[in-house]
Structure formats: structure tokens, C-alpha cells
Design an enzyme around this catalytic site. Sequence first.
Site, PDB file in Angstrom:
ATOM      1  N   GLY A  54       0.806  -1.210   0.000  1.00 16.75           N
ATOM      2  CA  GLY A  54       0.000   0.000   0.000  1.00 16.75           C
ATOM      3  C   GLY A  54       0.839   1.260   0.000  1.00 16.75           C
ATOM      4  CG  ASN A  72      -3.163   1.129   8.266  1.00 21.87           C
ATOM      5  OD1 ASN A  72      -2.969   0.405   7.287  1.00 21.87           O
ATOM      6  ND2 ASN A  72      -2.915   0.730   9.500  1.00 21.87           N
ATOM      7  CG  ASN A 142      -2.218 -12.013  -3.868  1.00 30.99           C
ATOM      8  OD1 ASN A 142      -2.319 -11.630  -5.021  1.00 30.99           O
ATOM      9  ND2 ASN A 142      -1.047 -12.152  -3.278  1.00 30.99           N
ATOM     10  CB  SER A 168       2.182  -9.290  -9.865  1.00 33.54           C
ATOM     11  OG  SER A 168       3.359 -10.053  -9.699  1.00 33.54           O
ATOM     12  CE  LYS A 223      -0.510 -10.811  -8.111  1.00 33.05           C
ATOM     13  NZ  LYS A 223      -0.418 -11.509  -6.854  1.00 33.05           N
ATOM     14  CG  HIS A 226       1.385 -13.629 -11.778  1.00 33.90           C
ATOM     15  ND1 HIS A 226       1.795 -13.584 -10.456  1.00 33.90           N
ATOM     16  CD2 HIS A 226       2.318 -12.942 -12.474  1.00 33.90           C
ATOM     17  CE1 HIS A 226       2.925 -12.912 -10.362  1.00 33.90           C
ATOM     18  NE2 HIS A 226       3.264 -12.513 -11.575  1.00 33.90           N
ATOM     19  CG  ASN A 227       0.264 -14.981  -7.079  1.00 34.32           C
ATOM     20  OD1 ASN A 227       0.598 -14.149  -7.912  1.00 34.32           O
ATOM     21  ND2 ASN A 227      -0.043 -14.656  -5.845  1.00 34.32           N
ATOM     22  CD  GLU A 230       5.324 -15.461  -7.216  1.00 34.51           C
ATOM     23  OE1 GLU A 230       5.525 -15.526  -5.983  1.00 34.51           O
ATOM     24  OE2 GLU A 230       4.642 -14.552  -7.743  1.00 34.51           O
ATOM     25  CE1 TYR A 231       2.634 -22.018  -3.511  1.00 37.85           C
ATOM     26  CE2 TYR A 231       2.313 -19.834  -4.437  1.00 37.85           C
ATOM     27  CZ  TYR A 231       2.183 -20.718  -3.375  1.00 37.85           C
ATOM     28  OH  TYR A 231       1.612 -20.314  -2.209  1.00 37.85           O
ATOM     29  NE  ARG A 486     -13.691 -44.627 -13.494  1.00 39.67           N
ATOM     30  CZ  ARG A 486     -14.685 -44.044 -14.171  1.00 39.67           C
ATOM     31  NH1 ARG A 486     -14.738 -44.138 -15.495  1.00 39.67           N
ATOM     32  NH2 ARG A 486     -15.637 -43.391 -13.539  1.00 39.67           N
TER      33      ARG A 486
END
Length: 523
Positions: A54, A72, A142, A168, A223, A226-227, A230-231, A486
Site C-alpha cells: 500500500g 489505515n 490476493n 504483482s 493473478k 500468475h502466482n 510463480e510457484y 472401472r
Amino acid sequence: MPRLAIRPRTLLHAVHISLRSYNTLSVHLLSNDRTCEMANATADIGLIGLAVMGENLVLNMESHGYTVAVYNRTTSKVDEFVNGRGKGKKFVGAHSPQELVAALKRPRKVMMLVKAGQAVDDTIAQIAPHLEPGDILIDGGNTHFPDTNRRMAEAKKHGLLYIGTGVSGGEEGALKGPSIMPGGDEAAWPHVKPIFQAIAAKVDGGVPCCDWVGPEGAGHFVKMVHNGIEYGDIQLICEAYHLLSALLGLKAPELHDVFAKWNKGVLDSYLVEITRDILGFVDPETKQPMVDLILDTAGQKGTGKWTVDSATETGIPLTLIGEAVFSRCLSAQKDQRVAASKVLSGPTPSFSGDKAALIADVEQALYASKIISYAQGYDLMNAQAKANKWTLNNGGIALMWRGGCIIRSAFLGKIKEAFDRNPQLPNLLVDPYFAEQVQKAAAGWRRVIAAGAMNGIPLPAMSSALAYFDGYRTARLPANLLQAQRDYFGAHTYERTDKPRGQFFHTNWTGRGGTTSSSTYNV
């Protein structure tokens, strides 16, 4: 408090809509003093949440000419910021939601950068009573995209516009230019577009890494993916580091040189760049490489798990990112692993070949696996977009990720080119460029996986990437036997190679089962 069904007729009786528990519409009359403050509103946008992201994001906004009102929950943080990093700049400090709203020009734009989950709902409940129809709420955290879907629907009932946007780039990106992925109520986009595109990272001579993603929670969904990628990228890099250090015995300074070289080639990216820097960092107290002093147990905040959850819901084989998430889970079992290492044995890593050749193979394995990670991520985005009736611009998303964000890399330009060639591309692996790159890397990739397996060095993400590649390129998999199994134990039926697709059959395998079969469905 009286409930009214009227529109404000004078400035002295401005009516504000409240989302009380998201289902009760109540109207609050402002005092004359507050109305006067509204008339003197000077701020272009307001922000709630002066933590690391922020603070840096509002400094970015202010540096581009915008006046920002800040609030805040711990109000002392407001005073510290305004009198510290924000001193002498165009900030309006607010000590309550009312003061924040009163400082904003219409339509009011309030951005929240708070922890995902209940904190967002609580913040909305505090700020919404002071907003009017047409005002804009922006969630920049997030957030899990289904929550954004829900919040946007509720806000819309009361005339408020809602944006869920991924941001990000971490601390540095927020300050100097992040990647911004907004979605939600498109009517809000023209009001925030100038601010968002001004503060976003720029590529290709000034193109902002920010554009409208899609409706509802599409921005937060992109996003999230995206994360997840990123992992995967981080895990792949860690596996390369592990193999080179454990098998070749390379120390941090030597590994620094390897990653520095890689960052000048096809692996040119932010994560390889910071890995280079980390490996070259020396602890000033012990004079040892800092990376060697860090405990090998990793944390996670949930976006990787959400990505895997989304994949299982849509039936997409997101194997690499799944392994990256589970690798963090395994790392967290530190005490168990230490105990197990005293009981369970395996091969002692030993290498007598050409070190330079293996390093080159690891580079190829890392690049090929990275391609698989993005191929799976885009497959998930396509499936979720279809399920939600969203239209996502895949090439545009790659462009938004080219600068500012954690997964930014030169490689993303190739993804944009692939979708420019074929906007309906079903999978990156069938694009001519990526097909050629993966097949060119395959031999070295296989040697790396074999070296890891033979020397007892776990490479879960790289191995799963190779397995996916081999599975995706195989015309006939052993699922025929799976379907027979199956059908044998549960009469789940199967399709036949000599019959049209869509026709299902059942066999009485034991002679005791009869002809009754289960209905056919997929989850």
C-alpha cells in the site's frame, strides 16, 4: 436509522448507500459539516491499507501527479506515513472511513490493500455506508476470485461499481511499476484506467503492463494463475540449484556465475536474476553465503493451492504447479525429514562426467519445464474462462506479465507472439516455436531427470513436466485399461475404438454382473 427509498435532493441531505452484511440496504444522512468537506474533496483516489504494498503503491500514484487519500485501521500508521515517506507530497491523511470518503472526488475511487478473506468483507462493511451509487470499490489484494464474483454481485445491487485487480511486483514493483490485472464491472474501467496505466510497468517503448482482463473475478483469477506459475518457476529454479549443488558440488559463488550466465540467455527473467543475486550475497556477520544459512522450510499464502483447486474443478492437468505446492508442504515437514534421514537411505550423489555438459543440460531442462508450466497455466485459464463465460485476451495477459510482475521474463514475448499467430491456440506446446524449443531440449531434459533419479536427488516439478510432455504427445495412453478396471468393479462403462465417440458400453466381466451399468459422467 430510518430506511428511505429516495434520492438525495440537496447537498445538505446526501444519501449514502450501505452494504450492511451485504443484504440490507440502509440510507444514512450526512451532517452539514461532512457535506461541506465533500464539496472540498481534492483526492483522485483513496487507499486503505498502508502495509508494504500500500505504501509503495500510493507513492507511485503520487509521483505520477495524483493526489491520494490514505487510511489505515491503525491510524497511527497514517500519521507516520504522511509525516515520513509521504512528507511534503500530495497525500491526504484520514483517520476514519468517513474522512477518507469525504476527501475524494466523484466518482469516488477507494482501493483496498488488505489481507484476503474476512478482512476485505470487514473493510467493505466499514467504507460502504459512506459511498454513493456510481462510486468504485477496488480490491487490490490476493483475493480468491469466487469471493470477487460474490462481492461484485452484492455491490451491484446497491449501485456500487466493483473492481478486483491483481497487483504483482512486490515492494519494488509497487513503487516503480507493477503489473496490474483489473477485472469486474467494466463501467468502472474508464475511471481508473488513467491511474492504473500511469503507475504500471512499461514495455515495448511505453506499453503499460495493465489492461482490462474481463468481468467478475477475472482479474483476480488471472493473478491467481500468475502466482501459481510463480510457484512452479521458483520450484524449478530450486531443483536446478539442488542438483548442481548436491551432485556437482558447486558452491554458492560458482552457482552465482551459472545463474548469471543463464540470465543472459533463454532463461532471462526476474526470478533467475534475483537467484543470481541471492547466491552472491554474503552474510556480513558470518562471512558465509546467506543462502546456506537459511532454514529449508518454505511458507505459502494460499494462491498456489487455489490454482490447484481450480485445476481439479475444471479437469486440467496442472501437474507441475501441483508438485510445486506439495514440495512446499514437504519442506514444512522439517522435523519429520530430519528423523527420516536417519532411518531411510538412498544413493550417495556421485558424478564423474563432464560438468559443463550437465550444467548445459540443466539449463535446457529448466527452460523446457518452464514452457510446460506456462502451457498448463494457460490451459487452466482457457478452461476457467469457458466455465465462467469470460473472454480472456491470452496474448494481452502475456504482455501484462512482461514487466513489473514476479514472473516477468523475455520468454513471455514468445507467448504473446504464439497467441498473435493463433488466438484460439489450444495449448502452447502445439505452437511451432514452443514445439521446436521443447523437442530441442528433450534429450538434455531426460539426462537431468535420470541423473536426479540415479543419485537420489528429488526433482518433482521437472519430472512431472517431462511426464506431462510425454503424456501430451502420446496418442494412446493406458487409460483403456483404467476404463476396463472401472467398468469391472463399478460398471462405469467405456467407449470403444471401433465405435463413434459418445457411445458407451458395459461388459459383464465375471458373468455375474448382469447388464445394468452406472450412468456416465465426469466431475
